[in-house]
Design an enzyme around this catalytic site. Structure first.
Site, short mmCIF file in Angstrom:
data_model
loop_
_atom_site.label_atom_id
_atom_site.label_comp_id
_atom_site.label_asym_id
_atom_site.label_seq_id
_atom_site.Cartn_x
_atom_site.Cartn_y
_atom_site.Cartn_z
N LYS A 110 0.87 -1.18 0.00
CA LYS A 110 0.00 0.00 0.00
C LYS A 110 0.90 1.23 0.00
CE LYS A 110 -1.67 2.83 2.86
NZ LYS A 110 -1.56 4.10 2.10
N GLU B 185 9.50 1.39 10.82
CA GLU B 185 10.51 2.47 10.68
C GLU B 185 9.75 3.76 10.92
OE1 GLU B 185 13.51 1.85 10.43
OE2 GLU B 185 13.61 -0.15 9.56
N CYS C 285 13.15 10.80 7.60
CA CYS C 285 13.13 10.46 9.04
C CYS C 285 14.51 10.59 9.66
CB CYS C 285 12.66 9.03 9.24
SG CYS C 285 11.05 8.78 8.57
N GLU D 2 9.69 16.21 15.20
CA GLU D 2 10.27 16.24 13.85
C GLU D 2 9.60 17.33 13.02
OE1 GLU D 2 11.41 12.22 11.38
OE2 GLU D 2 9.41 12.46 12.14
C1 SIN Z 1 13.23 7.68 5.60
O1 SIN Z 1 13.16 8.89 5.65
O2 SIN Z 1 12.38 6.98 6.13
C2 SIN Z 1 14.34 6.95 4.88
C3 SIN Z 1 15.57 7.71 4.71
C4 SIN Z 1 16.72 6.88 4.16
O3 SIN Z 1 16.54 5.74 3.72
O4 SIN Z 1 17.83 7.38 4.17
#
Ligand code: SIN
Length: 493
Positions: free
Chosen positions: A187, A262, A296, A393
């Site tokens: 998805k 993640e 992230c 964040e």
């Molecule tokens: C992400 O922002 O979830 C992944 C970043 C990355 O793979 O470097």
């Protein structure tokens, strides 16, 4: 180039797929509903895609379940060859895939093509790892026994992926899943489904059999609930917000599914007095402004020691000022738009909160004159731990600078968060680099380097940044079950 011209070109290359993929068939939503995919740089409609829900998802799960037996029974060499062919196709279409990413996600074309290389690298890596799913033989404690450990695929996997890396977050999950013998229902984000569909088209062209890889999109809660409720889905893998990750984890408990999550980060980037200034500026610029701050692992807090603070703030602001903002298709642009209006509003509210509590805008601090969802690359000085900017964040092009005196204080500021994904440190002192790395409660640490993601190393967080690892040999474990086998009566002649 105009959106229309690009979509026409992508369409003629067969890469503008606008239906879901269920059991190898391109499929509309059963009730005919659609959603629009927009170009965040212009607001233009790129395409309409089906708004699918629980029924389509259940059919996709059945297809993945039906395909599981034959896919998992292929030899590792056969699965590896399919993945390698898929990798070759992704690479040979990197220009078009990059254009699709820029169209629906907004990142500059060069960065988008970089994402295709990065995304494809997971398929190449796991094509190779498919051949290394070793088991074990355990020395037995009884003479007439032989003890073995087999590794077997977990089964059907539900992969829920975000908009910030429309390709790479799919391949980082699907690569190891398929290599291990699992089948998947993907998805993708409703904001960026076109890259996922193009990648699925190339998977079909690579000869990956119908049903092994399915794509549904649309009504996210309905799709998520169907994946969670199904006892045929044995694992959920997700990249996205911590809030949604917690809900998925809770939902997975109903059928005791495995989860890999993640989730969000709040990455500290610590610059010590003894750092090389140029290396620190270059590294923190990359760690902060990659994908306009929408990753992230983006540095969320630049924690700078008092002796280098002023010099760093000046040099860093100068470097940020040079970042060219604009439509990702324009030459020289390195900062695209944010994904949508609510992303900009979030950035604005974080910046306002910091200003109202005494932080100083050193650069930027407002929407860009280009309008739409463009925001000025921003540096904010004198950020304190009570400000939202340092606690959550920001997911945008805003670099908050915080000041510290001692190493202990830097570690304490860095670890004072529920997140634990990536951290960065800049220092020329080798003992300190080791000491601080060990003290940081994070899954990934960059020392004198701001871009650390690679297919060969484990990516994942501690604390509330997630569970499990992606990429690398460790990424395979997430898709494998261990089966202990005890052979008895082994002394008989
Ligand atoms: C992400 O922002 O979830 C992944 C970043 C990355 O793979 O470097």
């Amino acid at each position: 180039m105009k959106t229309e011209g690009l979509t026409a070109r992508l369409n003629s290359a067969g890469l503008l797929r606008t239906q879901g993929l269920i059991g190898g068939k391109w499929t509309d939503a059963y009730d005919g509903k659609t959603i629009q995919v927009l170009n965040p740089a212009t607001g233009e409609v790129v395409a309409d895609v089906p708004c699918m829900g629980g029924k389509e998802t259940n059919d996709a799960i059945s297809s993945a379940h039906d395909a599981f037996y034959s896919w998992s029974n292929l030899t590792c060499t056969e699965r590896s060859k399919h993945l390698r062919t898929w990798y070759n196709l992704l690479i040979s279409h990197k220009e078009e895939l990059g254009q699709l990413i820029t169209l629906e996600q907004g990142k500059p074309l060069k960065e988008a093509i970089g994402e295709v290389n990065y995304g494809a690298s997971f398929i190449e890596f796991f094509a190779e790892e498919a051949k290394r799913v070793y088991g074990d033989i355990i020395p037995a404690t009884l003479g007439d026994r032989r003890l073995l450990v087999l590794k077997q695929p977990v089964g059907v996997v539900g992969a829920i992926t975000p908009w910030n890396f429309p390709l790479a977050m799919i391949t980082r999950k699907v690569g190891p899943a398929l290599a291990c013998g699992c089948t998947v229902v993907i998805k993708p984000s409703e904001l960026t489904p076109l890259t996922a569909l193009a990648a699925a088209e190339l998977a079909l062209q690579a000869g990956i059999p119908p049903g092994v890889l399915n794509v549904v999109m649309g009504n996210a809660p309905d799709i998520g609930n169907a994946l969670l409720a199904s006892s045929q889905v044995r694992k959920i893998t997700f990249t996205g917000s911590t809030a949604v990750g917690k809900k998925l984890m809770e939902g997975a408990a109903g059928t005791v599914k495995r989860v890999s999550l993640e989730l969000g980060g709040n990455a500290p980037c610590i610059i010590f007095d003894d750092a090389d200034l140029d290396v620190a500026v270059k590294g923190s610029l990359a760690a902060k402004f990659r994908n306009s701050g929408q990753t992230c692992v983006c540095a969320n807090r630049l924690i700078v020691q008092e002796g280098i603070y002023d010099k760093f703030a000046e040099a860093f602001s100068k470097a940020v000022q040079n970042l060219q903002v604009g439509d990702g298709f324009s030459e020289g642009v390195v900062q695209g738009p944010l994904i949508n209006e609510s992303a900009v509003q979030k950035v604005e509210s974080f910046v306002q909160d910091a200003i109202s509590k005494g932080a100083k805008v050193l650069l930027g601090g407002k929407r860009h004159s280009l309008g739409m969802t463009f925001y000025e690359p921003t540096v904010i000085g004198d950020v304190k731990s009570e400000m939202i900017l340092s606690r959550e964040e920001v997911f945008g092009p805003v670099a908050p600078l915080m000041r510290f005196k001692t190493e202990e204080e830097a570690i304490s500021i860095a670890n004072n968060t529920n997140a634990g994904l990536a951290a960065y440190i800049f220092t020329n002192n080798i003992q300190r680099s080791w000491r601080v790395t060990e003290a940081l409660e994070y899954g990934l640490v960059g020392v004198n380097e701001g871009l650390i993601s690679t297919e060969v190393a484990p990516f994942g967080g501690v604390k509330q940044s997630g569970i499990g690892r992606e990429g690398s040999k460790y990424g395979m474990d997430e898709y494998l079950e261990l089966k202990y086998v005890c052979l008895g009566d082994m002394n008989r002649k």
